[in-house]
Scaffold this active site. Structure first.
Site, short mmCIF file in Angstrom:
data_model
loop_
_atom_site.label_atom_id
_atom_site.label_comp_id
_atom_site.label_asym_id
_atom_site.label_seq_id
_atom_site.Cartn_x
_atom_site.Cartn_y
_atom_site.Cartn_z
N SER A 124 34.82 36.68 46.10
CA SER A 124 33.95 37.39 45.17
C SER A 124 33.10 38.51 45.74
CB SER A 124 33.05 36.39 44.44
OG SER A 124 33.84 35.59 43.60
N LYS B 246 22.88 40.10 42.11
CA LYS B 246 23.86 39.51 41.19
C LYS B 246 23.13 38.50 40.33
CE LYS B 246 28.30 37.04 41.66
NZ LYS B 246 29.29 36.58 42.66
N SER C 96 33.91 38.00 41.63
CA SER C 96 32.98 37.96 40.52
C SER C 96 31.81 38.92 40.69
CB SER C 96 32.46 36.54 40.33
OG SER C 96 31.83 36.10 41.50
#
Lengths: 496, 94, 498
Positions: A180, A81, A156
């Site tokens: 997330s 990420k 996210s």
């Protein structure tokens, strides 16, 4: 060859059997990324590190050839990420303010995977600075859910989830602060692990909510999550909030039955707005757990509904402080229009931050400001203690809790637009465990028809453990995966 | 809880973000929604409850006083948007 | 002029905020070197103290120890539970956009420091002392439209000490600062050097009107003070300014003033933050500090003799005058050296001398330390332990003077040699042929020739001219090549002239 949707241990075996080399495996996944990703595709990756990856794969192959005890992750490709600092490799947090930013050091998690000789293929898309539950706040556009590209992959960590779900990488690093990891894993039909807060070092992970942020992984099976958990867990001298507790052999300890395990089902987690089909899948999953020998106990967590409220204060408050360093002074975007020093700050931040980031910074600054601290931040942190106590009590009776990860399946891209409460509601089943710093998993447990349209979308089962109770959580998830094959399913249209 | 535009501007000044006028209005509405949402917390009785800021229960995490020069020093300086020799250069601090 | 604390006059009300840099090897929250003397900018920096994204603080153990020690030396109560908080504001020398400091649970509180003002003891209460990190340094080249930032200092550990507004004059403030500086040095917490910036001061000043009982409703902060001299001057200036305004019925504006050295006055400064809402909240990256009773009591036991105790002991043991004691105590290394010389003296004086003799020698040692030795040390800019004069040799030289083996003048010559080149007094005295002549026969013979050769002077003296005696002494000394024992020369000359 059906490599795209194999688990880590399966790929590791092929590498050791010399059926394929790490370089070939890397090229294979890079090709898939070229084909299915990009702005017109899944938009899961922001940066693809082809050259670096091939160099790493070459190194990995050497290790595989010479070291019989090479780590299981040697030569296995992964994505990170874009919140994890990667030395020399662009890291944006999906924000314009870091559009061209290149970190000077590696996050501890990256260092650990480097030591294992895993192969980084690139950085994945997220909601800007991890503020969101759909990747729609990303400065680079949302990622798409591989099961239905008109729908969100969740957030996210949406880019990581989409990448793994579409078989673009076997596993990916992600982070969770309030859902997330679990939420996108659930919406994309794959497995996600949110560690106990303090289990995995946050060093080098761009901070959002310092008291919550938990770096974890997204992969194709609980066994894979357990493998990565063993590597990523551990005390870090550079992170004062990491624990010195020893790391169990999570993967080796996995069991295939649940005799003697007490599982709590919290009634407050079956909220009014939950999709009936989603609820049905959860009950079916619980029945399977019972089949495996677990004792199912109904429990109550009355403070559950306040979790999101606590989160809605604590998170922006810490964000407003953590994002203060993005000021155009030492790195990152500096406004060209700045006439004086104050302008450098005011303009750079105005230009660089997206709406959600601004919203949270402003909310947080307000909650911490003179006269409001007691009513908001202090109050929230008191309620937080009550949440922690409530969980402590329930874990005296049960070993883990199960429920839905998300009350519904993935919604359409664009639905969340400008709804300041979207994230807090989408993550309401995840947030309480986050606020208490507990470990949790989301694993696929079936499908349900979307309420808006015909799409058949994945449903995720959430398993929450007590603090440091990763093993219990992995055991339950793994046992479930020995008698079900939801985790082996993958979306059509991705070449396999 | 409704915020005034004045209050929003004041917070924006504290947070050093130069909001456009439309943004002030937009955020005024949105922040008010969030503050309304969280006001429910008042219902929870927290009398005698101590706030929690560290869920790990850790205490006294200290490091030995050893100094070392950083291998990243040159790279950090190289990423300054503007430099003069080894200094970071910025517009004059009034 | 000391302002008396009496309500029939304008009474200054002064509180001090002092920042003391702690002498640790590494910074407060990262392992970059802590070196106030570094000249190359941005050398001692790393990803943490330049606030690169994703970095985290880790507390320096030694800073906690020194901070606690300083709190104890200031008679504070040490917190059993303490924490760090974030203090938010934007400034280029503050990389994170917040400073990690301590807000409501500082490491030390409610202490005091007793100072001696014109023979009276005054207690200045310490409200609190807490740990925090320092900011970087800004350089503003004149008129060039840009500023330069150096992060060498960013993240170094500071102890911020805040007194109650108990101080009532500039002089008291100065004495307090000197004593604080001494304490910091004595416990090894830092160099506390105002010129170098390792101790910084911001006084808060207001003035009570005659008869006013309550605290004034305003206060003025003064910045940019970098020496004790300027501290006293700035406070005096401000007090005068306030008295002037108050006597005209005005209240001084509550602003920050800056001390302008060249103009010797304070000037209103632009505040760096329009709205000082620091939005303090506990730093989530740092677990609490729970200091055990054991930890604190161990440190308390390890406190070295502090200046106040040392002064008391010096007075009792050595009977030195107050000014000498003060000057010695103000220079920690010199005091240590002095005491080592004294113990050398004590070693050989045990058996055959009286206590009176010992005290005389101690006074001699003090004089030599404070005058000749200090002068040479200051010129060479070194500390006593760095000089070539060993404590043993120093003591031996004093012994020779006391035994009249050499004259004081000769001793100064020997000392200078010892300082320049090292060496033992005996050898130097011999090499330079400085042994004093105390042999009465030789002195008598020299005096006889002088009397013979200077008839006029002898007659003048006998006629009442004292000056001639000195002249004859001088001639005798010349005859003796300066090595005559002055006391014996005087004695014998006097006798012969009767």
């Amino acid at each position: 060859m059906e490599l795209a949707f194999l688990e880590i241990s399966e790929l590791a075996e092929k590498l050791r059997n010399k059926e394929i080399s790490s370089v070939e495996l890397t090229k294979y996944f890079l090709k898939r990324i070229k084909e299915y990703d990009g702005a017109s595709g899944l938009n899961a990756f922001l940066t693809v590190t082809e050259e670096e990856a091939l160099a790493q794969a070459l190194e990995a192959d050497k290790i595989l050839a010479s070291d019989p005890h090479a780590s299981v992750l040697t030569g296995i490709p992964y994505a990170a990420k874009d919140l994890f600092s990667t030395k020399g490799i662009r890291t944006t947090a999906s924000s314009k303010i870091l559009d061209k930013f290149v970190p000077v050091f590696d996050a501890t998690a990256i260092e650990k995977l480097n030591t294992e000789k895993a192969v980084l293929l690139g950085k994945t898309n997220l909601d800007e600075f991890a503020h969101g539950s759909s990747t729609e706040t990303s400065a680079y556009g949302p990622s798409k859910n591989p099961w239905d590209v008109t729908r969100i992959p969740g957030g996210s960590s949406g880019g990581s989830a989409a990448a793994v779900a579409a078989g673009l990488v076997p596993f990916a690093l992600a982070t969770e602060t309030g859902g997330s990891i679990r939420q996108p894993a659930s919406l994309c039909g794959i497995c996600g692990w949110k560690p106990t807060y303090g289990r995995v070092s946050r060093y080098g992970v761009i901070a959002m909510t310092s008291s919550n942020d938990s770096p974890g992984t997204i992969a194709r099976s609980v066994k894979d999550l357990a493998i990565t958990a063993e590597i990523l867990s551990g005390h870090d001298l550079k992170d004062s909030t990491t624990s010195v507790k020893e790391i169990p052999n999570y993967a080796a300890n996995l069991r295939s039955d649940l005799k003697g395990v007490k599982i709590g089902v919290p009634k407050e987690y079956f909220i009014p707005g939950m999709q009936p089909e989603v609820e049905a899948r959860i009950h079916e999953a619980i029945a399977k757990l019972k089949e495996l020998g677990a004792e199912i106990i109904e429990v109550s967590l009355p403070l559950t509904k306040y979790g999101s409220l606590v989160y809605a204060i604590v998170t922006p408050a810490e964000i407003s402080s953590n994002l203060a360093r993005f000021d155009g002074i030492r790195y990152g975007h500096r406004s060209k229009d700045a006439k004086d020093l104050l302008d450098i700050y005011d303009q750079s931040r105005e230009e660089g931050f997206g709406d959600e980031a601004k919203r949270r910074i402003l909310t947080g600054a307000y909650a911490l400001s003179a006269g409001y601290y007691d009513a908001y931040y202090l109050k929230a942190q008191k309620v937080r203690r009550l949440l922690v106590n409530e969980f402590d009590e329930v874990f005296k009776k049960v070993d883990a809790l199960v429920c839905a990860s998300v009350p519904n399946v993935a919604q359409k891209i664009g639905n969340a637009k400008d709804n300041p409460l979207f994230g807090y509601i989408a993550d309401q089943l995840n947030i309480p465990a986050s606020m208490a710093g507990l470990p949790a998993l989301s694993i696929p447990c079936g499908f349900a028809k979307a309420e808006d349209g015909d799409a058949i979308m994945p449903v995720g089962l959430q398993i929450i453990g007590q603090q440091w109770g990763e093993q219990n959580v992995f055991n339950i998830g793994h046992a479930y995966q020995t008698i079900t094959d939801w985790h082996k399913k993958y979306p059509k249209g991705y070449g396999e | 809880m409704i915020l005034t535009a004045e209050e929003v501007r004041k917070i924006a000044a504290l947070a050093r973000i130069k909001l456009k006028d439309e943004e002030v209005e937009k955020f005024r509405k949105e922040l008010s929604v969030v503050l309304d949402y969280v006001s429910e917390l008042e219902k929870v009785n927290t009398e005698g409850v101590e706030e929690i800021s560290q869920v790990t229960g850790l205490e006294n995490v200290l490091r030995e006083d050893h100094a070392k020069l950083s291998e990243y020093r040159d790279a950090i300086i190289a990423s300054f948007p503007e430099r003069k020799d080894d200094f970071l250069k910025i517009k004059s601090i009034l | 002029m000391t302002e008396k604390n009496n309500t029939n006059s304008y009474t200054p009300v002064i509180g001090l905020e002092i920042h003391v840099q702690l002498k640790t090897k590494s910074k407060m929250f990262c392992d970059s070197p802590n070196n106030p003397d570094e000249t190359v900018p941005n050398t001692n920096i790393c990803e943490v103290c330049t606030a690169q994204p994703g970095t985290l603080p880790v507390v320096n153990k030694e800073a906690i120890r020194l901070g606690t020690l300083l709190g104890l030396a200031l008679n504070c109560k040490i917190a059993s539970s303490s924490k760090f908080d974030r203090k938010s504001y934007f400034y280029p020398d503050l990389p994170k956009g917040y400073q990690i400091s301590q807000y409501d649970k500082p490491i030390a509180e409610h202490g005091y420091l007793d100072i001696n003002v014109d023979g009276e003891v005054k207690r200045v209460r310490i409200r609190r002392a807490h740990l925090e990190e320092d900011a970087g340094k800004n350089v503003h080249p004149e008129g060039l439209g840009y500023s330069l930032v150096d992060y060498n200092r960013a993240g170094t550990p500071l102890m911020e000490i805040v007194t109650e507004p108990d101080i009532t004059s500039a002089k008291e403030a100065r004495i307090f600062l000197e004593e604080l500086r001494n304490i910091v040095r004595y416990i090894g917490a830092g160099s506390a050097d105002m010129e170098k910036g390792t101790m910084r001061l911001e006084p808060n000043i207001s003035v009570r009107k005659p008869g006013q009982q309550e605290l004034p409703n305003y206060k003025v902060e003064v910045k940019n003070i970098n020496s004790f001299k300027f501290a006293e001057a700035a406070i005096e200036y401000e007090v005068e300014r306030h008295i002037q305004m108050l006597s005209e019925g005005q209240t001084p504006k509550q602003v920050t003033m800056g001390w302008n050295e060249k103009a010797s006055q304070t000037v209103e400064q632009r505040s760096k933050e329009e709205a000082n809402d620091y939005r303090y909240f506990p730093d989530p990256d740092l677990p609490v500090l729970n200091l055990s009773d054991e930890f604190v009591s161990n440190l308390k036991a390890a406190l070295p003799e502090l200046p106040a105790a040392k002064r008391l002991r010096f007075k009792e043991e050595y009977a030195l005058p107050d000014e000498d004691i003060q000057n010695l105590v103000n220079w920690k290394e010199l005091t240590e050296y002095f005491e080592e010389v004294v113990s050398e003296i004590q070693a050989w004086i045990q058996a055959d001398r009286s206590k009176e003799d010992l005290l005389k020698l101690v006074k001699m040692a003090a004089n030599w330390c404070l005058q000749d030795f200090s002068a040479l040390l200051n010129a060479a800019k070194i500390n006593p332990s760095e000089s070539r004069v060993t404590q043993e040799n120093f003591a031996e030289l004093l012994k020779h003077i006391a035994d009249a083996k050499i004259s004081v003048t000769a001793a100064k010559q020997v000392f200078a040699q010892m300082f320049e080149h090292g060496g033992e007094p005996d050898h130097i005295i011999e090499d330079l042929g400085l042994t004093q002549i105390s042999d009465t026969a030789a002195i008598e013979s020299a005096i006889d020739s002088v009397i013979q050769a200077n008839e006029k002077a002898v007659l003048d003296y006998k006629a009442g001219q004292q000056k001639s005696f000195g002249f004859l002494v001088g001639m005798a000394m010349k005859e003796l090549k300066g090595k005559g024992n002055p006391a014996i020369v005087n004695e014998i000359l006097k006798k012969k002239l009767e």
